[in-house]
Structures are given as C-alpha cells and as structure tokens.
Design an enzyme around this catalytic site. Sequence first.
Site, PDB file in Angstrom:
ATOM      1  N   SER A  37       0.878  -1.174  -0.008  1.00 32.90           N
ATOM      2  CA  SER A  37       0.117  -0.083   0.128  1.00 32.90           C
ATOM      3  C   SER A  37       0.865   1.177  -0.058  1.00 32.90           C
ATOM      4  O   SER A  37       1.730   1.458  -0.724  1.00 32.90           O
ATOM      5  CB  SER A  37      -0.912  -0.076   1.219  1.00 32.90           C
ATOM      6  OG  SER A  37      -1.951   1.035   1.078  1.00 32.90           O
ATOM      7  N   ASP A 125      -9.051  -6.636  -3.497  1.00 33.81           N
ATOM      8  CA  ASP A 125      -8.633  -5.534  -3.064  1.00 33.81           C
ATOM      9  C   ASP A 125      -9.615  -4.068  -3.466  1.00 33.81           C
ATOM     10  O   ASP A 125      -9.641  -3.801  -4.522  1.00 33.81           O
ATOM     11  CB  ASP A 125      -7.077  -4.942  -3.582  1.00 33.81           C
ATOM     12  CG  ASP A 125      -6.544  -3.882  -2.574  1.00 33.81           C
ATOM     13  OD1 ASP A 125      -7.151  -2.910  -2.403  1.00 33.81           O
ATOM     14  OD2 ASP A 125      -5.167  -4.048  -2.614  1.00 33.81           O
ATOM     15  N   HIS A 160      -6.801  -6.271   0.725  1.00 35.95           N
ATOM     16  CA  HIS A 160      -5.857  -5.211   0.812  1.00 35.95           C
ATOM     17  C   HIS A 160      -4.914  -5.615   2.006  1.00 35.95           C
ATOM     18  O   HIS A 160      -5.239  -5.338   3.127  1.00 35.95           O
ATOM     19  CB  HIS A 160      -6.464  -4.038   1.124  1.00 35.95           C
ATOM     20  CG  HIS A 160      -5.360  -2.822   0.843  1.00 35.95           C
ATOM     21  ND1 HIS A 160      -4.724  -2.522  -0.255  1.00 35.95           N
ATOM     22  CD2 HIS A 160      -4.886  -1.961   2.023  1.00 35.95           C
ATOM     23  CE1 HIS A 160      -3.792  -1.393  -0.055  1.00 35.95           C
ATOM     24  NE2 HIS A 160      -4.043  -1.102   1.202  1.00 35.95           N
TER      25      HIS A 160
END
Length: 333
Positions: A37, A125, A160
């Site tokens: 991320s 995600d 995610h």
Amino acid sequence: MNIAIKLLMTFLPIITASLSGFAYNVNPDKISMSGISAGAFFAHQMHVTYSQTLTGGIAMIAGGVYNCSRGSAITAQNSCMKISGSQTSIDQTIVDITNLGKNKKIDSLEHIAKAKVFLMSGKFDDVVLPPVVDKVEELYLKLNVPAQNIVYNKTIAMGHAFPTVDYGNPCSSPRSSPFISNCNYDGAFEILNFFHGPLENKIAAVEKNLIQISQAKFFQKITAFKTSMAEFAAVYVPTRCQQGYECALHISFHGCLQSHQDIGDAYTHKLGFNEWAEANNIIIFYPQITKNFFLGNPNACWDWWGYTGSDFNTKNSVQMSVIYKMIQDLIKK
C-alpha cells in the site's frame, strides 16, 4: 530515583547500541525492497530516486506509479488508488523522471532498466485497485525492464493485505487490520526468492536477532515532528550476518495503519521474512512511520503525496534521505 531517569536506564542499552551504529558485510548489489500500500508507493519512489544504488529488486503489493499524486492528497486518495488511476499517463511520468534525473534530483532513469520487479494485486482489494498496479507494470516495461524480469501476480483471492501461509485475516477480507491475511501463500518467500534465491529452507527466527535501532540520529536538524518518522526502527540480523558473513539486505515498508503504534509487532514478526532471512543470510530492515495529525498523516503512512514538503519524491525528501542514510549505515564500510 526520578521516573525519567529510570526510563532512560531501562532503555539505555538499546539507545547505546542504536546510536553507536551497526555495519554489516552486505553485498551492495543485493539490496532489495518491498512494501504494501503506502509502503509500496514509497518503495517504488525510493527505487526510482536511488536506482543506481538500490539495484537488488523492488516488490510492490497494492502500490501505484511514481509521483501519481503530483503533491496532492486528494489526487492520492482518489485517482492514484481507484479505477481512474488507470488513466495515469505513463509517458508523462517518464518525462518527469527524465527531467528530475537531468537535474540530479533523482538518479538517471537508465539504471532502472536493470531492475527485477515483483508486483501483486489482490482480486478483492478495494483500496488500491488492480488497474493501478497494472500501470506500474506498464511503467517498468516502458523504462526498458525486460519482461522476464517482472513477476506480476494478480490471481490471489485476496483483499488489501500482505499474504502469508497461515497468519492473519481470511484471505478474501477486503480490508481489515492488521492488513495481513492467511492466504496459504508465502509472500515473504516469493519476494525474497525472486530477488535472492534459490533460497534454502526456512528455519526458526531467533528473537534476539530482531534489533531495535535509532532512526532519530539520522534526522539531524530535521525534527521527528517534520519527518513523521518514529524514533526507532527494527532490523532482523541473522546469526551469521552478525558473525561477518556476506549478506543481502531487504527493506520492508509497512502500509498505513501498520505501524508499531497500530498493530504492535505483527508487521515485524508475522510476515514470514525473518524465518527465510535466518536461513539465507538476508538482513531485514523494518523502518517505522508514526502518526502525525498536524502534517496530515493520521494513519502513519509513508509520504508519497507530499505531506512532508514538495521534495517528497526526490533526494531532498526528508523521509527518503533518512532511509538512504540508514541503508548506508547498515552496510559495512
């Protein structure tokens, strides 16, 4: 005895060791990085900025293209992470990288062509969407990285998160702290094996080999407040690396809400890096960000949109310059 002095005495061995500096026998051609991320955006930013030095490979889980944000938090949160991120102009990004290189603000882009690139995007995600990661692959290909040097896995039914063999949330969870998911997939192995393999079978990590080191000593005249970096980072140093054997170095950048403040030692203990590192002479460096509401960083994210200043994506970046100095400090002089 006053409380402050008691605390100082408690932490004095750590502080002394940290400030004295460590230098290990690291092969300078084997310095790799990974991130998830915001950590992936930042690792990519580091790679583009210091491509002449950081040649051992770059792994990005749910990250996007260099300077996508153009210094705007709104752009970062929307077009850089969502479907409109697929509209990012890679040709313009290359022009930007070229110009910054000519002005010595980053290394010349020609070094990037030698890179090994590992990309991942989870099918579920909903934070950084797959088309965003697709654009990273396009960028590296247009920067002349050979296709055989790029691995891109977007088949895992993952949200995610960083994928592990057996730790964390259900793999399909879209997004949930600690953003580490049990996917029956060894993300740490796949990353390290691609850059530093073939790896020997992993062995148990040694708890005392996870060492706390100072980040603060590299801030110099920049205050911790202005960097949004924690006072300390963690480094896993395998036993043989402490004994002088030649080792590789891998830097792992956590994502937003994955700092020690948020999830304790889960990031430094549960990803699986340390076990593979112990068996294969790979030092794992875990830098740390801290929350800073005044700078606009309430979630302990690495700066890939400019909250530390307009030079966030160049060698003048307060965060990247600190990390680069720490890398140099870890390498045997």
